[in-house]
Structure formats: C-alpha cells, structure tokens
Write a protein that holds these residues in place. Structure first.
Motif, PDB file in Angstrom:
ATOM      1  N   SER A  59       6.279   1.843 -14.546  1.00 36.14           N
ATOM      2  CA  SER A  59       6.858   1.979 -13.200  1.00 36.14           C
ATOM      3  C   SER A  59       7.923   3.069 -13.261  1.00 36.14           C
ATOM      4  CB  SER A  59       7.497   0.655 -12.761  1.00 36.14           C
ATOM      5  OG  SER A  59       8.751   0.515 -13.388  1.00 36.14           O
ATOM      6  N   LYS A  81       5.870   4.841  -5.397  1.00 32.65           N
ATOM      7  CA  LYS A  81       7.201   4.442  -4.904  1.00 32.65           C
ATOM      8  C   LYS A  81       7.501   5.127  -3.562  1.00 32.65           C
ATOM      9  CE  LYS A  81      11.970   4.087  -6.205  1.00 32.65           C
ATOM     10  NZ  LYS A  81      12.672   3.214  -7.028  1.00 32.65           N
ATOM     11  N   ASP A 105       4.821  -0.162  -7.045  1.00 33.28           N
ATOM     12  CA  ASP A 105       4.947   1.148  -7.703  1.00 33.28           C
ATOM     13  C   ASP A 105       4.591   1.077  -9.185  1.00 33.28           C
ATOM     14  OD1 ASP A 105       7.073  -0.315  -8.559  1.00 33.28           O
ATOM     15  OD2 ASP A 105       8.621   1.107  -7.949  1.00 33.28           O
ATOM     16  N   GLU A 106       3.865   0.048  -9.572  1.00 32.74           N
ATOM     17  CA  GLU A 106       3.520  -0.107 -10.990  1.00 32.74           C
ATOM     18  C   GLU A 106       2.050   0.226 -11.268  1.00 32.74           C
ATOM     19  OE1 GLU A 106       6.474  -3.249 -13.082  1.00 32.74           O
ATOM     20  OE2 GLU A 106       4.892  -4.144 -11.876  1.00 32.74           O
ATOM     21  N   ILE A 107       1.820   0.730 -12.477  1.00 31.86           N
ATOM     22  CA  ILE A 107       0.457   1.038 -12.918  1.00 31.86           C
ATOM     23  C   ILE A 107       0.192   0.332 -14.237  1.00 31.86           C
ATOM     24  CG2 ILE A 107      -1.016   2.904 -13.805  1.00 31.86           C
ATOM     25  CD1 ILE A 107       0.132   4.703 -11.749  1.00 31.86           C
ATOM     26  N   CYS A 146       3.435   6.972 -10.573  1.00 33.20           N
ATOM     27  CA  CYS A 146       4.383   5.914 -10.189  1.00 33.20           C
ATOM     28  C   CYS A 146       5.335   6.414  -9.099  1.00 33.20           C
ATOM     29  CB  CYS A 146       5.197   5.444 -11.400  1.00 33.20           C
ATOM     30  SG  CYS A 146       4.228   4.532 -12.601  1.00 33.20           S
ATOM     31  N   ASN A 149       4.023   9.119 -14.845  1.00 26.55           N
ATOM     32  CA  ASN A 149       5.301   9.200 -14.110  1.00 26.55           C
ATOM     33  C   ASN A 149       5.087   9.697 -12.686  1.00 26.55           C
ATOM     34  OD1 ASN A 149       6.773   8.265 -16.187  1.00 26.55           O
ATOM     35  ND2 ASN A 149       7.524  10.267 -16.881  1.00 26.55           N
TER      36      ASN A 149
END
Ligand SMILES: Cc1cc2nc3c(=O)[nH]c(=O)nc-3n(C[C@H](O)[C@H](O)[C@H](O)COP(=O)(O)OP(=O)(O)OC[C@H]3O[C@@H](n4cnc5c(N)ncnc54)[C@H](O)[C@@H]3O)c2cc1C
Length: 289
Positions: free
Chosen positions: A139, A20, A163-165, A16, A13
């Motif tokens: 995300s 962002k 913003d994604e992993i 991400c 979290n």
C-alpha cells in the motif's frame, strides 16, 4: 458497461498511488476473468481500472530458502499448473490447478485475482491455508504480511483496503514427515467451480499425528478450518476410526448454503466423504515421506 479510465502503472508504488488517488472508484485489474463478468452484469461500475499486468515485480514463481515458495500475484493458474518448481516443492498445487475452470480461464486468471476476489467457490485458498500460506500486501504506507487464515473476511470480502495490492503468496516448506492432499467435487460439470473442496495436511512424529490442518472450501463465506476435527487427530495414531470421527466433525463445523450445487445436507455429506479421503491420503503421504 459504463465508460472508465484505463491506467497502466509499471510499478507497485505507482499502482497503489493511483488506487489511493481514486479512492474506492478504482479497481485493480489483473486477468479480468472475474471483473469482466461483474462489470458486464453491471454489478460493479468502477470509474477507473488499474491494470497491473505491466508490473514485473508481480510476476513469476521462485524459491527462497528462508521464506519458501513465492508465487507472484500475476502468476496465472496455467503457469502454476505447469511450473516445474511448484511441482517439485508442492505437487498438490499443480494437481489441483488441472481441475480449475477450463484451460481458457486458466491462461488468463491469476492467483492474486483468485484470492483478492474473495469468491467462496474456489480451490487455491484452502490449499494455501493448509500450507500455512501468507500473503504480502503493498500500500502507499508500505508492506504488510498476513496469514491466509486472516485474509478472508466474508463472501467476496477480504482484508484488502482500497489502496492495497496483493503482491505475493508465500508458502513455507513443509516440515519433515508431512503429507498433503486436496480433493474437490463439482456437482454440475468437471470444469465448473467446485461445490466442495477439502485440503488436509498431516505431520507425523514417528507414527503419531503431531500436527494437522483440515481446511474446508466452498462451504462457508470463507475457507473454514475444521478445528475440532483437527484436535481429535493430534497426538493419535491415525486409523479409520479417528479419521471417520474427524470427518464427521468437519461436516458439523462447515456452514454450507443450499443452492444449485446441492442442499446444505448434501454438502455436509460431501464434506464428510472428502475429508476422509483427504486426511487418509495426506497421512499415507506423510508415512511415505
Ligand atoms: C468460468 C470460470 C470458472 C472458474 N472456475 C474456477 C475453479 O474451478 N476454481 C477456482 O479456484 N476458481 C475458478 N474461477 C475463478 C477464477 O480463478 C478467478 O475469477 C480468477 O482467478 C480471478 O483472477 P483474475 O486475474 O482474472 O482477477 P480479476 O478479474 O482481474 O480481479 C478479480 C478481483 O480481484 C481484484 N484483484 C485482482 N488482482 C489483485 C491484486 N493483485 N491485488 C488486489 N486486488 C486484486 C480485482 O480488483 C477484482 O476485484 C473460475 C472463473 C470463471 C470465470
């Protein structure tokens, strides 16, 4: 190399949220095998690196009876190569990993980075696709699960947003009477990236081919399913004639470019030869299973 902020989140979290916050200016950093090169060359100049190495949730390989083999994004090539669990469930992965790069790269480079870089000259993508693999992606908005078929978009481009992993690769267990084989060829040295890599998976009903996947790697912007070749084999008792026809079709379906690893024509010939070998071996394994 330009200066950049170096961030070390300990949860997905947090990572991400940092991505962002920085928009497209931050990059996820895993093993750095790819990022190190493109940053030194000045091809990428991120303002921040989000090193995900301290996130325990991205580590390890485990098996879940419902989902299958779950490989954390931070698992290195070497960990996958030497994993007893991976060898028990999918020995093809450990065999393929032995040929990836060299041992120094295998010790640092991760499975998540291998997929997320979207590099076309790699090995794992075509094997994961043949295994009907999925990726889990986190995300700030939550988690999504994507088929490997839908993950790759173009050269060095995946469907990952800024913003994604990528958190995990999930490989469902193979149905009974299945066999899989991966064959790769490198035209310069054995430790170089592959010029062509073909993965074939065959599932039988009696002696008839019930399902098949032929995935061609390094001969297009993304791994390519040789769907016409696959269609030729479904419902047939496989013999050298059908396999040869499927291999010829695969050679037509791929989209290689001419480069230092070989001309387009040469690579199509290699695809044909490797497809024959991979389908034959997968079929023989399915017969024995
Ligand atoms: C000399 C050499 C030889 C190689 N030979 C082979 C080979 O034979 N076969 C093969 O398959 N590969 C080969 N590779 C490619 C190598 O496997 C990849 O470069 C490596 O796996 C990338 O992983 P990494 O952890 O180092 O990624 P990094 O360099 O840290 O990151 C790569 C890219 O992915 C992004 N990223 C990384 N992890 C995530 C994540 N979890 N979520 C979202 N984005 C992420 C990064 O932002 C970056 O854009 C070779 C590489 C080198 C340098």
């Amino acid at each position: 190399m330009k200066n950049f902020d170096y961030l070390e989140p300990t949860t997905v979290n947090e990572a991400c949220a940092l991505l962002k916050q920085h928009g497209g200016d931050a990059k996820v950093y895993a093993g750095g095998a790819y990022l190190g090169i493109v940053m030194k060359q000045g091809l990428l100049e991120p303002k921040a690196l989000v090193n995900i190495k301290k996130i325990d949730a991205l580590k390890g390989i485990r098996f879940d009876a419902k989902e299958g083999l779950i490989i954390g994004a931070l698992v290195t090539h070497r960990e996958l190569e030497t994993s007893a669990l991976a060898r028990e469930k999918f020995p093809v992965l450990c065999e393929a990993e032995k040929e990836v790069a060299n041992i120094r790269v295998r010790h640092v480079a991760t499975v998540g980075g291998n997929l997320a870089s979207g590099e076309p000259l790699t090995d794992l993508a075509q094997i994961f696709m043949a295994l009907d693999g999925k990726v889990k992606i986190a995300s700030p908005a939550g988690e999504r699960v994507l088929s490997l078929d839908d993950f790759f978009v173009d050269y060095y481009q995946t469907s990952l947003a800024e913003d994604e992993i990528l958190t995990q690769v999930v490989l469902p267990s193979l149905p009974a009477r299945s066999g899989i084989d991966y064959v790769r060829f490198s035209s310069s040295s054995v430790v170089d990236k592959p010029s062509v890599g073909v993965c074939a998976r065959v599932t039988l009903d009696g002696e008839v081919c019930k399902a098949v996947r032929i995935v061609l790697g390094c001969v297009g912007a993304t791994p390519i399913r040789a769907r016409k070749g696959e269609e030729l084999l479904v419902g047939k008792k496989l013999d050298t004639n059908w396999i040869e026809q499927a291999a010829r079709s695969a050679a037509e379906e791929c989209k290689p470019i001419s480069d230092i690893r070989g001309s387009e024509r040469y690579k199509r010939a290699v695809v044909r030869a490797l497809t024959k070998r991979a389908v034959t071996a997968a079929y023989e394994r399915a017969l024995r299973s």
